[in-house]
Structures are given as C-alpha cells and as structure tokens.
Design a protein around this motif. Structure first.
Motif, PDB file in Angstrom:
ATOM      1  N   SER A  88      -1.133  -6.373  -9.387  1.00  0.00           N
ATOM      2  CA  SER A  88      -1.267  -6.126  -7.955  1.00  0.00           C
ATOM      3  C   SER A  88      -1.179  -4.635  -7.640  1.00  0.00           C
ATOM      4  CB  SER A  88      -0.177  -6.883  -7.190  1.00  0.00           C
ATOM      5  OG  SER A  88      -0.301  -6.660  -5.803  1.00  0.00           O
ATOM      6  N   SER A  89      -2.146  -4.145  -6.872  1.00  0.00           N
ATOM      7  CA  SER A  89      -2.212  -2.747  -6.447  1.00  0.00           C
ATOM      8  C   SER A  89      -2.602  -1.781  -7.560  1.00  0.00           C
ATOM      9  CB  SER A  89      -0.879  -2.293  -5.824  1.00  0.00           C
ATOM     10  OG  SER A  89      -0.581  -3.039  -4.666  1.00  0.00           O
ATOM     11  N   ASN A  90      -3.025  -2.305  -8.703  1.00  0.00           N
ATOM     12  CA  ASN A  90      -3.478  -1.462  -9.815  1.00  0.00           C
ATOM     13  C   ASN A  90      -5.001  -1.334  -9.723  1.00  0.00           C
ATOM     14  OD1 ASN A  90      -4.297  -0.436 -12.384  1.00  0.00           O
ATOM     15  ND2 ASN A  90      -2.377  -1.155 -13.271  1.00  0.00           N
ATOM     16  N   LEU A  91      -5.479  -0.142  -9.418  1.00  0.00           N
ATOM     17  CA  LEU A  91      -6.902   0.073  -9.201  1.00  0.00           C
ATOM     18  C   LEU A  91      -7.744  -0.166 -10.450  1.00  0.00           C
ATOM     19  CD1 LEU A  91      -6.789   3.256  -6.928  1.00  0.00           C
ATOM     20  CD2 LEU A  91      -7.553   0.973  -6.247  1.00  0.00           C
ATOM     21  N   ASP A  92      -7.119  -0.071 -11.614  1.00  0.00           N
ATOM     22  CA  ASP A  92      -7.861  -0.231 -12.866  1.00  0.00           C
ATOM     23  C   ASP A  92      -7.835  -1.662 -13.394  1.00  0.00           C
ATOM     24  OD1 ASP A  92      -8.535   2.521 -13.031  1.00  0.00           O
ATOM     25  OD2 ASP A  92      -6.521   2.955 -13.774  1.00  0.00           O
TER      26      ASP A  92
ATOM     27  N   THR B  31     -12.811   0.919  -3.242  1.00  0.00           N
ATOM     28  CA  THR B  31     -12.403   2.185  -2.655  1.00  0.00           C
ATOM     29  C   THR B  31     -13.599   2.767  -1.909  1.00  0.00           C
ATOM     30  OG1 THR B  31     -13.077   3.554  -4.537  1.00  0.00           O
ATOM     31  CG2 THR B  31     -10.863   2.582  -4.610  1.00  0.00           C
ATOM     32  N   VAL B  32     -13.362   3.768  -1.078  1.00  0.00           N
ATOM     33  CA  VAL B  32     -14.455   4.398  -0.339  1.00  0.00           C
ATOM     34  C   VAL B  32     -15.479   4.980  -1.307  1.00  0.00           C
ATOM     35  CG1 VAL B  32     -15.066   6.231   1.283  1.00  0.00           C
ATOM     36  CG2 VAL B  32     -12.976   4.902   1.639  1.00  0.00           C
ATOM     37  N   ASP B  33     -15.009   5.663  -2.337  1.00  0.00           N
ATOM     38  CA  ASP B  33     -15.924   6.272  -3.313  1.00  0.00           C
ATOM     39  C   ASP B  33     -16.726   5.212  -4.061  1.00  0.00           C
ATOM     40  OD1 ASP B  33     -15.275   8.929  -2.746  1.00  0.00           O
ATOM     41  OD2 ASP B  33     -13.555   8.901  -4.098  1.00  0.00           O
ATOM     42  N   GLU B  34     -16.090   4.114  -4.416  1.00  0.00           N
ATOM     43  CA  GLU B  34     -16.795   3.032  -5.108  1.00  0.00           C
ATOM     44  C   GLU B  34     -17.873   2.436  -4.214  1.00  0.00           C
ATOM     45  OE1 GLU B  34     -13.223   1.389  -8.049  1.00  0.00           O
ATOM     46  OE2 GLU B  34     -13.492   0.543  -6.040  1.00  0.00           O
TER      47      GLU B  34
ATOM     48  N   LEU C 163     -11.915  -0.938   3.220  1.00  0.00           N
ATOM     49  CA  LEU C 163     -11.972  -0.091   2.031  1.00  0.00           C
ATOM     50  C   LEU C 163     -10.668   0.663   1.839  1.00  0.00           C
ATOM     51  CD1 LEU C 163     -15.448   1.445   2.938  1.00  0.00           C
ATOM     52  CD2 LEU C 163     -15.094  -0.188   1.065  1.00  0.00           C
ATOM     53  N   TRP C 164     -10.359   0.983   0.590  1.00  0.00           N
ATOM     54  CA  TRP C 164      -9.171   1.773   0.295  1.00  0.00           C
ATOM     55  C   TRP C 164      -9.575   3.235   0.130  1.00  0.00           C
ATOM     56  CZ3 TRP C 164      -4.218   1.698   0.887  1.00  0.00           C
ATOM     57  CH2 TRP C 164      -3.402   2.613   0.201  1.00  0.00           C
ATOM     58  N   ASP C 165      -8.970   4.100   0.930  1.00  0.00           N
ATOM     59  CA  ASP C 165      -9.225   5.542   0.880  1.00  0.00           C
ATOM     60  C   ASP C 165      -8.216   6.177  -0.075  1.00  0.00           C
ATOM     61  OD1 ASP C 165      -9.714   8.195   1.262  1.00  0.00           O
ATOM     62  OD2 ASP C 165      -9.151   8.237   3.379  1.00  0.00           O
ATOM     63  N   GLU C 166      -8.674   6.538  -1.270  1.00  0.00           N
ATOM     64  CA  GLU C 166      -7.769   7.099  -2.275  1.00  0.00           C
ATOM     65  C   GLU C 166      -7.211   8.458  -1.868  1.00  0.00           C
ATOM     66  OE1 GLU C 166      -8.416   6.397  -6.620  1.00  0.00           O
ATOM     67  OE2 GLU C 166     -10.468   5.981  -5.937  1.00  0.00           O
ATOM     68  N   GLN C 167      -7.991   9.232  -1.117  1.00  0.00           N
ATOM     69  CA  GLN C 167      -7.544  10.568  -0.729  1.00  0.00           C
ATOM     70  C   GLN C 167      -6.355  10.511   0.221  1.00  0.00           C
ATOM     71  OE1 GLN C 167     -10.648  13.085   0.752  1.00  0.00           O
ATOM     72  NE2 GLN C 167     -11.850  13.025  -1.145  1.00  0.00           N
ATOM     73  N   ASN C 168      -6.450   9.633   1.206  1.00  0.00           N
ATOM     74  CA  ASN C 168      -5.405   9.554   2.232  1.00  0.00           C
ATOM     75  C   ASN C 168      -4.439   8.387   2.034  1.00  0.00           C
ATOM     76  OD1 ASN C 168      -6.342  11.793   3.977  1.00  0.00           O
ATOM     77  ND2 ASN C 168      -8.173  10.515   4.150  1.00  0.00           N
ATOM     78  N   LYS C 169      -4.631   7.610   0.956  1.00  0.00           N
ATOM     79  CA  LYS C 169      -3.734   6.505   0.613  1.00  0.00           C
ATOM     80  C   LYS C 169      -3.578   5.508   1.761  1.00  0.00           C
ATOM     81  CE  LYS C 169      -2.650   8.517  -3.342  1.00  0.00           C
ATOM     82  NZ  LYS C 169      -3.120   7.987  -4.636  1.00  0.00           N
ATOM     83  N   LYS C 170      -4.706   5.004   2.252  1.00  0.00           N
ATOM     84  CA  LYS C 170      -4.620   4.022   3.328  1.00  0.00           C
ATOM     85  C   LYS C 170      -5.903   3.199   3.378  1.00  0.00           C
ATOM     86  CE  LYS C 170      -6.435   7.013   6.996  1.00  0.00           C
ATOM     87  NZ  LYS C 170      -6.176   7.567   8.368  1.00  0.00           N
TER      88      LYS C 170
ATOM     89  N   HIS D 146      -1.278  -8.093   1.553  1.00  0.00           N
ATOM     90  CA  HIS D 146      -1.637  -6.922   0.747  1.00  0.00           C
ATOM     91  C   HIS D 146      -2.609  -5.985   1.458  1.00  0.00           C
ATOM     92  CE1 HIS D 146       0.379  -8.492  -2.804  1.00  0.00           C
ATOM     93  NE2 HIS D 146      -0.173  -9.667  -2.550  1.00  0.00           N
ATOM     94  N   THR D 147      -3.108  -6.389   2.616  1.00  0.00           N
ATOM     95  CA  THR D 147      -4.075  -5.562   3.338  1.00  0.00           C
ATOM     96  C   THR D 147      -3.456  -5.073   4.639  1.00  0.00           C
ATOM     97  OG1 THR D 147      -5.835  -6.942   2.406  1.00  0.00           O
ATOM     98  CG2 THR D 147      -6.457  -5.447   4.183  1.00  0.00           C
ATOM     99  N   PHE D 148      -2.783  -3.954   4.564  1.00  0.00           N
ATOM    100  CA  PHE D 148      -2.218  -3.308   5.743  1.00  0.00           C
ATOM    101  C   PHE D 148      -2.390  -1.814   5.541  1.00  0.00           C
ATOM    102  CE2 PHE D 148       0.985  -4.430   2.658  1.00  0.00           C
ATOM    103  CZ  PHE D 148       1.717  -3.274   2.466  1.00  0.00           C
TER     104      PHE D 148
END
Length: 335
Positions: free
Chosen positions: A114-118, A129-132, A312-319, A227-229
């Motif tokens: 859970s919460s592991n991007l890989d 993620t946004v980039d993906e 989407l998950w924004d990796e830069q801003n962690k949200k 898990h989505t907040f």
C-alpha cells in the motif's frame, strides 16, 4: 510526524488477539438482523416496493458489516483458530460474493505494498501519477478516465468486480485458491438457486438486487476513501516506509456512531493497516489508547466527498489532484 515503529508495535501488540465471546456476539448481531431484514424485504413486496427498497438500504448496511467479518477472517483476526477463520471466511464470502482464498491473497499483497509507487496493481485501486498520465497513450488515458469516473467506479464497479471478476481464478493461482473459488461459486449457485425455488426468481432479484448494489457501492466507496484523500502518502520503494504508509497513507474516516458500527470500525483504517491482526471490534480502542495514532489524517463524512475530484497523484507536491490540474502542472514544469 515522528513515529517510532518499535514504540507503536509495543502499544498495539496487546490488542492483537481475538476475543471469542466478542466475535460470536458480533456474528449474532450481524447475521441475525441481516437475515431478518432480508425476510422482511421479501414480505414487503406484497405491500410496497418503496418499503422494500427502504428495508434493503438497512440490509445493505448489515451486509457491509458481514463483509468486515469476512475481511477479519482473511487476516486470521476474527477467531484465534485459523481453521475457524477459513470456514467462516468462506461462508461469509458466499454472502458477499467474494472467494476467500483469492481475496485473502490479493488483500495481503495490498497491505504489503500500500502506497508503494513501484508495487501497485494487486488488491488496490488503479492510480496514476501526473507524469505517468501525461506519458500514457491516448487509449490508456481514455481507459483511466473511464475507470476513475464515479458512475463507473461506484456503479458499474461492484457489478464487474463482485459478480464477474470474483468468479474466476487468476493466472498462477495455487490449487487451494482455485478450489476455494470453485467451492464459493458452487455454494453461491446452490444458495441462490434454493432461494429462487422457494420464493421465485423475480422476488429474489427484487430483494437481492438493491441490497447487492447498495452494499457494493458502499464497500467500494469505503475502500476508495480510505486511501484517496488529498495529503495521502505515496513513495517509491527505496523511500517507502511501512509505518508511514499505514498511518499517513490510510485515513481515519470519522463516521457517525451508527455508520461506524455498521462498517465494523473500518474507518480506523490507519490502525488496521498498522496491525491487521487487531479484530475490527478493537480498532477504536487501539486508536484511543495510542496517542501517535490520533495525529493521523482525519476525514469526515462531509469532507470525504472532496475525494471524488481526486484522480492523479502529484509526486512533486505529494498530494492527490484532479484532471483539471494537468494544464497548470504543464506550465509550472516547463523549464
């Protein structure tokens, strides 16, 4: 938040044992009302279908509670005896349309990743993620947008997952998992067939249909919002931390007491992810007696509705962000 894994484990450990009496009481006050409400819903067909639907809403709440018992059995936390958990888990899986062994396997992976991007993709909700998303093909973007549409996720989702996907074994499934799925499917057909013989197919569908759809929607909503907040937690494997994933990547969904009871305290999802061996009826107690766990992200029934816009998950801003954030992201990311 600074969290000591050792300290947390020490505080939670005393609660990681099932209480047989409490488990039996929960079985009685869950299955008893559920079956009674089902019978009342059937009897009400001769009075008014509006009344049937009203009863079905309440029955659906109890079916969610049945699923929580099934869920605890998958973690071997409802009874002390593993065989008892497997038997009850299989039987409650028939009521909830979930094959015990298959879901137990996938859900264990969910807890470990859970919460592991890989390590996304098993037992979780599809998150890009946004980039993906920006790098994805047009067809993948379309598929993702359809998947994340609330009507599809919470309306069609239960029909596809519970009625169709759960009926088949996954590639590479072990023998005991395959056999359990076959057994569950057989028992579902047997029980459903017997009820149809007694009351008729039409009456069965008129009662079970809304109960299934409402409970399925509620179940997926609970899993989604846990898990989505906005300020959730996602990291790549090298930075990923199990405790942080549990207490920051899983929400404390603070529900009104009645809804908390019907959902088996699963709103204390941060506690559950930290220690899956804690029975559902002890989750609130763990939260109240463990001060660090009271500092986790908290959402209410009202604020949880905001999660519908997160895509989407924004990796830069962690949200989490919505699709409308993409243009802004492109502008700020340009050199």
């Amino acid at each position: 938040m600074t969290i000591s894994t050792k300290q947390l484990r020490k505080q939670v450990a005393p609660f990681e044992k099932a209480n047989t009496k409490a488990s039996i009481i929960q079985l009685i006050n869950t299955l008893g009302p559920y079956f009674l409400l089902w019978i009342l819903a059937y009897l009400s067909l001769s009075v008014s279908y509006v009344l049937t639907l009203a009863i079905s809403v309440v029955a659906a709440g109890f079916l969610v509670r049945v699923f929580i018992i099934f869920h605890d059995c998958c973690h071997y936390s409802f009874f002390k005896n593993r065989t008892a958990n497997k038997v009850l888990g299989t039987l409650t899986g028939v009521l909830t349309l979930f094959p015990y062994s298959q879901w137990q396997h996938d859900h264990s992976i969910h807890h470990a990743t859970s919460s592991n991007l890989d390590k996304r993709g098993t037992g979780d909700i599809w998150v890009l993620t946004v980039d993906e998303y920006l790098a994805a093909s047009t067809w993948k973007k379309i598929a993702y947008r359809i998947y994340r549409n609330p009507f599809v996720m919470f309306g069609l989702g239960p029909i596809y997952v519970f009625l169709i996907m759960n009926r088949f074994n996954k590639k590479g499934a072990k023998r005991k998992e395959r056999l359990n799925t076959y057994l569950t499917n057989f028992l579902i057909l047997l029980v459903g067939g017997l009820v149809c013989l007694v009351i008729g197919v039409k009456a069965f569908l008129l009662v079970q249909g809304p109960i299934f759809l409402i409970s399925g929607t509620l179940g997926i909503w609970l899993f989604y919002v846990q898990h989505t907040f906005e300020d959730s937690y996602f990291e790549h494997n090298e930075e990923w931390n199990f405790v942080l994933a549990a207490v920051e990547g899983s929400s404390f969904y603070k529900l009104p007491k009645l809804l908390q009871w019907l959902t088996g305290n699963i709103g204390y999802h941060h506690v559950h992810h930290l220690s899956p061996r804690v029975p559902n009826y002890k989750l609130e107690e763990v939260h109240n007696h463990t001060e660090p766990l009271q500092q986790v992200p908290t959402i209410t029934l009202w604020t949880s509705l905001k999660s519908l816009k997160f895509r989407l998950w924004d990796e830069q801003n962690k949200k989490f962000v919505g699709f409308n954030y993409i243009n802004q992201y492109k502008r700020t990311s340009q050199p």
